[in-house]
Design a protein around this motif. Structure first.
Motif, PDB file in Angstrom:
ATOM      1  N   ARG A 283     -33.910   3.379 -13.634  1.00  0.00           N
ATOM      2  CA  ARG A 283     -33.910   2.922 -12.246  1.00  0.00           C
ATOM      3  C   ARG A 283     -35.121   3.483 -11.512  1.00  0.00           C
ATOM      4  N   HIS A 284     -35.472   2.808 -10.425  1.00  0.00           N
ATOM      5  CA  HIS A 284     -36.505   3.288  -9.511  1.00  0.00           C
ATOM      6  C   HIS A 284     -35.822   3.726  -8.221  1.00  0.00           C
TER       7      HIS A 284
ATOM      8  N   GLU B 268     -36.192   5.429  -4.188  1.00  0.00           N
ATOM      9  CA  GLU B 268     -36.988   5.780  -3.011  1.00  0.00           C
ATOM     10  C   GLU B 268     -36.213   6.855  -2.271  1.00  0.00           C
TER      11      GLU B 268
ATOM     12  N   ILE C 139     -35.173  -1.261  -6.337  1.00  0.00           N
ATOM     13  CA  ILE C 139     -35.345   0.121  -5.880  1.00  0.00           C
ATOM     14  C   ILE C 139     -34.074   0.590  -5.187  1.00  0.00           C
TER      15      ILE C 139
ATOM     16  N   ARG D 199     -41.299   7.957  -3.979  1.00  0.00           N
ATOM     17  CA  ARG D 199     -40.733   7.046  -4.979  1.00  0.00           C
ATOM     18  C   ARG D 199     -40.871   7.665  -6.358  1.00  0.00           C
ATOM     19  N   PHE D 200     -39.851   7.413  -7.182  1.00  0.00           N
ATOM     20  CA  PHE D 200     -39.862   7.980  -8.527  1.00  0.00           C
ATOM     21  C   PHE D 200     -39.245   6.976  -9.481  1.00  0.00           C
ATOM     22  N   GLU D 201     -39.843   6.871 -10.673  1.00  0.00           N
ATOM     23  CA  GLU D 201     -39.365   5.925 -11.671  1.00  0.00           C
ATOM     24  C   GLU D 201     -38.664   6.664 -12.807  1.00  0.00           C
ATOM     25  N   TYR D 202     -37.339   6.539 -12.840  1.00  0.00           N
ATOM     26  CA  TYR D 202     -36.566   7.015 -13.981  1.00  0.00           C
ATOM     27  C   TYR D 202     -36.529   5.896 -15.027  1.00  0.00           C
TER      28      TYR D 202
ATOM     29  N   ALA E  23     -37.766  14.331 -10.174  1.00  0.00           N
ATOM     30  CA  ALA E  23     -38.201  13.875  -8.849  1.00  0.00           C
ATOM     31  C   ALA E  23     -38.255  15.004  -7.835  1.00  0.00           C
TER      32      ALA E  23
END
Length: 312
Positions: free
Chosen positions: A78-79, A81, A3, A72-75, A118
């Motif tokens: 990558r993740h 925060e 993260i 939190r966001f998941e690309y 995000a």
């Protein structure tokens, strides 16, 4: 996948406009718009990273930055925060030190596209005003409350919860019709403290759930604002898991309605609110003068039942 922790700044002018920047050439998501900020380096606090990044990216020196949300966001690659701060005071006019374009935008009417995914829920949260009023016809009387509501709307109130547990369903509906009619010309949003179906049927902008109703909910309504009352960490976590629009956390200070009851205090409030993924209003003994203190402790703003009408 590890993260990446990022400090993000919402530079906000007094008129509510916020600063957005596009991703410069050569960086991932080139040309997409986002809020300025950058990676939190080893040994840095989010606030220290924010101050450093804004000076490096925009040439500004932060004077007042308030902790706000953590999401939190998941690309695909990558993740992240994201530690969001509201920055209301700074030195120097922002300019793109890395060749990025800058634009002051109204969160409710963007003129730049595309925006990084995000940041989309952040724009919705920014449309929530700093004051959330709760009706008090039980003490003011019906006409006294409606008169106070009109004055408060004239003074800028834009978010209201209709909460009148003492009324019969028929009386509540009649009052609701009047409150919505008075609020509509001001584009103020009114939420019903009650059940989702009734709020939808009566034409409210949203519903405000009690903490008990919140804990029975497994899915939020998608066609309206949805908020909830929270009193502890478990309730706030559940509100976040449902993706509610905002929460109210109480009691922060002693109240007339619950004399002698235990209170969170500002430190207790901050311990729960800071790090929340959704905006949290401080409730309990609040007054307009406490907004700055609420911001300092991670609140989006203050919610008031008596304080707002005493000023109107």
């Amino acid at each position: 996948m590890s993260i990446v922790r990022v400090a993000v700044a919402i530079l906000q002018r007094p008129d509510g406009q916020v600063l957005m920047a596009d991703r410069p050439a050569g960086k991932p998501w080139e040309g997409w718009w986002e809020f300025p900020g950058g990676k939190i380096e080893a040994g840095e606090t989010p606030h220290h990273a924010l101050v450093r990044e804004l000076y490096e990216e925009l040439g500004v020196k932060v004077e007042k930055a308030y902790p706000w949300l953590v999401r939190r966001f998941e690309y695909p690659d990558r993740h992240v925060e994201l530690h969001f701060f509201i920055v209301r005071e700074w030195q120097n006019e922002p300019h793109g030190c890395e060749g990025q374009r800058l634009s002051w935008q109204s969160p409710s009417a963007l003129t730049v596209q595309p925006v990084l995914p995000a940041n989309e829920p952040i724009l919705a949260a920014l449309n929530l005003p700093p004051v959330y009023a709760i009706s008090n016809a039980a003490e003011l009387g019906k006409q006294g409350f409606l008169d106070s509501l009109k004055r408060a709307l004239d003074q800028g109130l834009r978010l209201l919860q209709l909460r009148e547990k003492q009324l019969s369903l028929d009386d509540l509906r009649r009052l609701a019709e009047q409150v919505i009619a008075i609020s509509e010309p001001y584009h103020a949003r009114v939420l019903l403290n009650g059940d989702i179906a009734t709020a939808r049927e009566w034409g409210f902008a949203g519903v405000h759930l009690s903490s008990d109703k919140l804990m029975t909910l497994s899915e939020r309504p998608q066609d309206m604002l949805c908020a909830a009352s929270c009193h502890d960490a478990g309730q706030l976590v559940h509100a976040q898991s449902l993706g509610l629009d905002f929460a109210v956390l109480s009691p922060v200070l002693p109240t007339l309605s619950h004399p002698g009851a235990p209170v969170l205090g500002w430190d207790g409030f901050a311990g729960l609110a800071q790090g929340s993924s959704l905006p949290v209003y401080a409730l309990g003994g609040m007054q307009q003068a406490y907004i700055e203190q609420a911001w300092q402790h991670g609140a989006h703003g203050v919610a008031m039942m008596r304080g707002i009408w005493a000023q109107a």
